[in-house]
Design an enzyme around this catalytic site. Sequence first.
Site, PDB file in Angstrom:
ATOM      1  CD1 TRP A  98      31.158  33.537  42.491  1.00 34.40           C
ATOM      2  CD2 TRP A  98      30.309  35.401  42.450  1.00 34.40           C
ATOM      3  NE1 TRP A  98      30.276  33.977  41.276  1.00 34.40           N
ATOM      4  CE2 TRP A  98      29.711  34.913  41.910  1.00 34.40           C
ATOM      5  CE3 TRP A  98      30.495  37.235  43.421  1.00 34.40           C
ATOM      6  CZ2 TRP A  98      28.941  35.655  41.112  1.00 34.40           C
ATOM      7  CZ3 TRP A  98      30.125  37.698  42.202  1.00 34.40           C
ATOM      8  CH2 TRP A  98      28.808  37.117  41.403  1.00 34.40           C
ATOM      9  CG  ASP A 166      29.794  34.265  49.819  1.00 36.00           C
ATOM     10  OD1 ASP A 166      28.867  33.428  50.391  1.00 36.00           O
ATOM     11  OD2 ASP A 166      29.996  34.679  48.620  1.00 36.00           O
ATOM     12  CE  LYS A 190      24.397  31.229  43.593  1.00 36.09           C
ATOM     13  NZ  LYS A 190      25.207  30.947  42.253  1.00 36.09           N
TER      14      LYS A 190
END
Length: 349
Positions: A98, A166, A190
């Site tokens: 990511w 992030d 999440k």
Amino acid sequence: MKHNFGAGPCILPQEVFKEAAAAVLDFNGLSILEVSHRSADFVKVMEEARENVKKALNVPEGYTVLFLQGGASLGFLIAAYNLAGKHKRAAYINTGTWATKAVKEGANAGLEAIQIASSEDKGFNYIPDASEIPEDIDFLHYTSNNTIVGTQFKSIPETNVPLVCDMSSDIFSQPIDVSKFDLIYAGAQKNLGPAGATLYIVKDSILGKSSLHIPTYLDLAVHAKKDSMFNTPPVYSVFVSNLNLKHLLKNGGVEEMAKKNQAKADLLYNEIDNNPNFEGTTEVKDRSLMNVTFRLTDDSKKERFDQLWNDGNIVGLKGHRSVGGYRASMYNALELKSVEALVSIMKSL
């Protein structure tokens, strides 16, 4: 009962599932799925959700909370556009898939995206040193938790430049000092709620200051002026996220959640370290509390172990397709008893 160790979308508290399910049938006379996002009922939900984020994370004055769409994948680009300054140059700490994508989108926004530190040389199984940060950059970006390989930053990087993070896979799992960041973004799926919404916590002083021409939807100043209502928001995701935030605040907040998450991680890592059938795949000091990655020391036992955990009502334990092995994702709502069930199976191998 199934024990869900999947990496996302997330497990949520049963109480939240029940309230969310009830609202599908009746939310003040309508289904939450059909209610207008401009209705007073939903505007109240949106306002409450944003305020509950502030309460949960002790967000200081001078920050705006937004619920938008597009996931962190769009957040990579939004961050670059909104934080671009006079240098048109951004620094990234690359700790995995990511973070690598964030670098790519920084370049796609027209910035010089430089990697000041990377752990790619060892398959991203550690957090690299990023103590030397250049000053001729517009911002520093990092990803707090690597869901695929299973590493996590244990402290916030020290820097004099704007800081972007992030936090998709570990936000609300522990206290954070929001005042050290200019922008935090996180996909909801999440620890926050169902897939669909993305949380942004943005420092007001950076809004409208970009050196780039920003497409309208990517401009956080536009969304801040419209209180997350520039376009139709992901209504159901925001609604369930708010239910989950209320549940979190009612049950001790992120401080209490941090204790529970540490206890779950300690239990599983202890078994990995002491059971000769297993070994961890990351540097011990950088181990994630959210995503525990491990493998068998003898692959001939794979069929037997896979049968055991499947028979034990465990789901989502397979490692990411890019790395293999096993991954136990232990987000906030996963109970300790689920970890105990997994550890019991590991002991029986």
